[in-house]
Design an enzyme around this catalytic site. Sequence first.
Site, mmCIF file in Angstrom:
data_model
loop_
_atom_site.group_PDB
_atom_site.id
_atom_site.type_symbol
_atom_site.label_atom_id
_atom_site.label_comp_id
_atom_site.label_asym_id
_atom_site.label_seq_id
_atom_site.Cartn_x
_atom_site.Cartn_y
_atom_site.Cartn_z
ATOM 1 N N ASP A 1 11.621 63.758 91.426
ATOM 2 C CA ASP A 1 12.503 64.829 90.969
ATOM 3 C C ASP A 1 12.639 64.892 89.448
ATOM 4 O O ASP A 1 13.318 65.782 88.925
ATOM 5 C CB ASP A 1 13.905 64.648 91.573
ATOM 6 C CG ASP A 1 13.995 65.174 92.996
ATOM 7 O OD1 ASP A 1 13.054 65.855 93.435
ATOM 8 O OD2 ASP A 1 15.006 64.882 93.668
ATOM 9 N N LYS B 1 21.198 68.520 89.376
ATOM 10 C CA LYS B 1 20.160 69.337 90.026
ATOM 11 C C LYS B 1 20.676 69.731 91.411
ATOM 12 O O LYS B 1 20.921 68.881 92.256
ATOM 13 C CB LYS B 1 18.869 68.532 90.176
ATOM 14 C CG LYS B 1 17.763 69.264 90.934
ATOM 15 C CD LYS B 1 16.577 68.361 91.186
ATOM 16 C CE LYS B 1 16.845 67.305 92.230
ATOM 17 N NZ LYS B 1 17.016 67.879 93.613
#
Length: 293
Positions: A146, A17
């Site tokens: 996240d 990410k």
Amino acid sequence: MALASKSSSRVELARAKVNLALHITGRQPDGYHLLDSLVVFPQIGDRLAIEAADALELRIEGPFARDLTGPAEDNLILKAVRSFAEKAGIDVPQVRLTLTKRLPVASGIGGGSTDAATTLRLLEDLTGTYLDDEDQHALALTLGADVPVCLFPEPQIMRGIGGDLSPGPDLPTCGIVLVNPRVGVSTPEVFKAMERRENAPMDLMPEKFETLASLVAYLETCRNDLQDAAKSLCPEIGLVLSELEAEPRINLARMSGSGATCFGLCELRDTMEIERTLRVAHPDWWIASGPLS
């Protein structure tokens, strides 16, 4: 429980990410920071395999396996399996998960979060049990702030404390080079070192970037508001950024997340050669490259 196919096994890339932009726009009374971020998932990541087994088992291998310290039961992948079973109302699946840990640990590119999110996707396919979007998001959020954004590894915009998600723009064909100096940086310490927490959000973003040049032009109006604080704590980040910025084939260099991983955007045809050049100059750094999406 009976799996959808006892003989089946599945393998997926747990993509890194990367925050192409990360604006810190405020702070809540409970201490959580508010953000506005464009997140992408390049074709670089850990490898996660799942197959039916006689008991729940996690095997970890790869270059960063030894950096995953602590009891195995505390691993986010195993937590994801047990939490999925509880949320779905099924027995804990008897599966063997094999994680090939290719992403550096605690490096600002969501390695643990993307591993957990990938586990949830693999479990749904293998068990044939699918959660609705709301339950899936809620489950992911219990595993980490996240994890929800990593459930759908495509460009997304994160707002609020990270759980307010919306589709990001279509991206052009281009490449990305990730570099980590193999020096740890503490996310809480980075936030603590920030001088300003009330910053402007990102400018209005188009639905599509036709070219790398247009993407870079937009990103040049953006920032990573954690970058200066991270550099003050970890000078190696500044060295990495200087090396990336000095490479003429890189169009934009910036830190991802709270660091210490930095990225450089480039034409796709140049990624491998840039990676090789950096490896020769800095054999002690972790360096990976690939398509941006």
